[in-house]
Scaffold this motif. Sequence first.
Motif, mmCIF file in Angstrom:
data_model
loop_
_atom_site.group_PDB
_atom_site.id
_atom_site.type_symbol
_atom_site.label_atom_id
_atom_site.label_comp_id
_atom_site.label_asym_id
_atom_site.label_seq_id
_atom_site.Cartn_x
_atom_site.Cartn_y
_atom_site.Cartn_z
ATOM 1 N N PRO A 1 10.974 0.433 6.153
ATOM 2 C CA PRO A 1 9.878 1.064 5.402
ATOM 3 C C PRO A 1 9.168 0.100 4.467
ATOM 4 O O PRO A 1 7.958 0.222 4.242
ATOM 5 N N THR A 2 9.907 -0.869 3.913
ATOM 6 C CA THR A 2 9.302 -1.813 2.968
ATOM 7 C C THR A 2 8.282 -2.709 3.660
ATOM 8 O O THR A 2 7.140 -2.846 3.196
ATOM 9 N N LEU A 3 8.661 -3.290 4.777
ATOM 10 C CA LEU A 3 7.755 -4.201 5.495
ATOM 11 C C LEU A 3 6.575 -3.442 6.085
ATOM 12 O O LEU A 3 5.436 -3.938 6.064
ATOM 13 N N ILE A 4 6.821 -2.256 6.620
ATOM 14 C CA ILE A 4 5.728 -1.443 7.165
ATOM 15 C C ILE A 4 4.715 -1.126 6.079
ATOM 16 O O ILE A 4 3.491 -1.228 6.290
ATOM 17 N N SER A 5 5.196 -0.759 4.902
ATOM 18 C CA SER A 5 4.299 -0.404 3.795
ATOM 19 C C SER A 5 3.534 -1.617 3.279
ATOM 20 O O SER A 5 2.358 -1.517 2.918
ATOM 21 N N LEU A 6 4.189 -2.772 3.252
ATOM 22 C CA LEU A 6 3.506 -3.999 2.820
ATOM 23 C C LEU A 6 2.397 -4.384 3.791
ATOM 24 O O LEU A 6 1.299 -4.782 3.377
ATOM 25 N N VAL A 7 2.666 -4.251 5.088
ATOM 26 C CA VAL A 7 1.639 -4.536 6.105
ATOM 27 C C VAL A 7 0.482 -3.560 5.954
ATOM 28 O O VAL A 7 -0.697 -3.945 6.049
ATOM 29 N N TYR A 8 0.804 -2.292 5.710
ATOM 30 C CA TYR A 8 -0.217 -1.256 5.510
ATOM 31 C C TYR A 8 -1.143 -1.617 4.348
ATOM 32 O O TYR A 8 -2.378 -1.599 4.487
ATOM 33 N N VAL A 9 -0.574 -1.946 3.205
ATOM 34 C CA VAL A 9 -1.374 -2.277 2.021
ATOM 35 C C VAL A 9 -2.189 -3.543 2.261
ATOM 36 O O VAL A 9 -3.377 -3.613 1.894
ATOM 37 N N PHE A 10 -1.589 -4.543 2.888
ATOM 38 C CA PHE A 10 -2.293 -5.807 3.144
ATOM 39 C C PHE A 10 -3.470 -5.581 4.081
ATOM 40 O O PHE A 10 -4.541 -6.163 3.894
ATOM 41 N N PHE A 11 -3.290 -4.700 5.064
ATOM 42 C CA PHE A 11 -4.377 -4.435 6.002
ATOM 43 C C PHE A 11 -5.531 -3.708 5.323
ATOM 44 O O PHE A 11 -6.692 -4.099 5.464
ATOM 45 N N PRO B 1 -10.926 -4.773 5.332
ATOM 46 C CA PRO B 1 -12.248 -4.968 4.745
ATOM 47 C C PRO B 1 -12.913 -6.275 5.186
ATOM 48 O O PRO B 1 -14.129 -6.318 5.389
ATOM 49 N N LYS B 2 -12.107 -7.333 5.337
ATOM 50 C CA LYS B 2 -12.661 -8.607 5.786
ATOM 51 C C LYS B 2 -13.186 -8.494 7.216
ATOM 52 O O LYS B 2 -14.258 -9.009 7.543
ATOM 53 N N TYR B 3 -12.434 -7.801 8.064
ATOM 54 C CA TYR B 3 -12.840 -7.599 9.459
ATOM 55 C C TYR B 3 -14.142 -6.803 9.543
ATOM 56 O O TYR B 3 -14.991 -7.056 10.398
ATOM 57 N N MET B 4 -14.322 -5.835 8.623
ATOM 58 C CA MET B 4 -15.484 -4.953 8.667
ATOM 59 C C MET B 4 -16.693 -5.496 7.917
ATOM 60 O O MET B 4 -17.745 -4.854 7.908
ATOM 61 N N THR B 5 -16.573 -6.666 7.308
ATOM 62 C CA THR B 5 -17.647 -7.210 6.455
ATOM 63 C C THR B 5 -19.015 -7.193 7.129
ATOM 64 O O THR B 5 -20.000 -6.702 6.571
ATOM 65 N N ASN B 6 -19.100 -7.718 8.324
ATOM 66 C CA ASN B 6 -20.388 -7.821 9.021
ATOM 67 C C ASN B 6 -20.509 -6.837 10.176
ATOM 68 O O ASN B 6 -21.298 -7.044 11.093
ATOM 69 N N LYS B 7 -19.736 -5.785 10.127
ATOM 70 C CA LYS B 7 -19.769 -4.787 11.189
ATOM 71 C C LYS B 7 -20.302 -3.457 10.665
ATOM 72 O O LYS B 7 -20.171 -3.150 9.483
ATOM 73 N N LYS B 8 -20.896 -2.698 11.563
ATOM 74 C CA LYS B 8 -21.340 -1.360 11.198
ATOM 75 C C LYS B 8 -20.135 -0.416 11.177
ATOM 76 O O LYS B 8 -19.175 -0.618 11.921
ATOM 77 N N PRO B 9 -20.173 0.602 10.333
ATOM 78 C CA PRO B 9 -19.044 1.547 10.273
ATOM 79 C C PRO B 9 -18.823 2.244 11.613
ATOM 80 O O PRO B 9 -19.792 2.626 12.283
ATOM 81 N N TYR B 10 -17.584 2.379 12.011
ATOM 82 C CA TYR B 10 -17.262 3.149 13.204
ATOM 83 C C TYR B 10 -17.397 4.633 12.870
ATOM 84 O O TYR B 10 -17.047 5.065 11.779
ATOM 85 N N LYS B 11 -17.891 5.410 13.823
ATOM 86 C CA LYS B 11 -18.079 6.837 13.564
ATOM 87 C C LYS B 11 -16.763 7.609 13.696
ATOM 88 O O LYS B 11 -16.430 8.431 12.850
#
Length: 262
Positions: free
Chosen positions: A29-39, A45-55
């Motif tokens: 649970p600790t590693l899963i939650s850390l990955v969740y928060v980091f994502f 947000p970095k991945y979506m910087t120059n992308k349009k929002p997905y519907k």
Amino acid sequence: MSWFKSIDELLYSDYRTRDWPMMSTTAYPTLISLVYVFFIKVIGPKYMTNKKPYKLRKILMVYNIGQILACTYLSISFLKTNPKFGCDPLDLSNDPMSIHIASLVWWTKLLKLTEYIETVFFVLRKKQNQISALHIYHHVSTYMIIWMSTRINPGGVVRIPVILNCFVHMMMYFYYLLSSLGPKIQKKIEFYKKYITIIQMVQFCIIIVNSLFFFAPDCNVPNIYGYVFIPNVFLVFYMFYDFYNNAYSEKGAHDIKNRKQK
């Protein structure tokens, strides 16, 4: 890691659930939650910087319906096990009903893990403003505590909080389902959003009262569970209360309206 082993020793395992999937160590649970928060805070947000929002409209509808059905199934299943308000000792036997209750707690843990997906949808839709400290803490703490429940106390006093949580989430995800139908529906039901928050706070109050029985001499609830669970409920209640005041008080509503106009 050695510190995971130390925590594992502190959170001794119910011999019936220790070998179930993702229950052998707190590393899961600790590693899963850390990955969740980091994502949700960095990678997404970095991945979506120059992308349009997905519907994601259809995906959201399927997800919300799935959550409603899962919460309905779990709440009915737990009610059939005759939970008690107040002191509700854990049955550590291998009785079929006791094992069934433990399995329901495990499935609840899995359901809380799937709620992380909700935040991923916020990121992909560029709704980063909805990913508040309350949102993140509530998701992570709920998942971590139900994981701990599955490990050391899979049943007993855990049932009432889970049933209440499922009822609240049935209403919440039904609201989300209607909201996903479009702006016209959103405007019609927006008025009810604050009442869902009120119901959530009432839920926490009931859980707090129920939790006072955790430390009864004959209640057979691990002290460490109470020491973690009860302060967390108080903290989450405060965070929801603060959110309610900021979002729905006259001053809060005025500030939100001004931010939207800028």
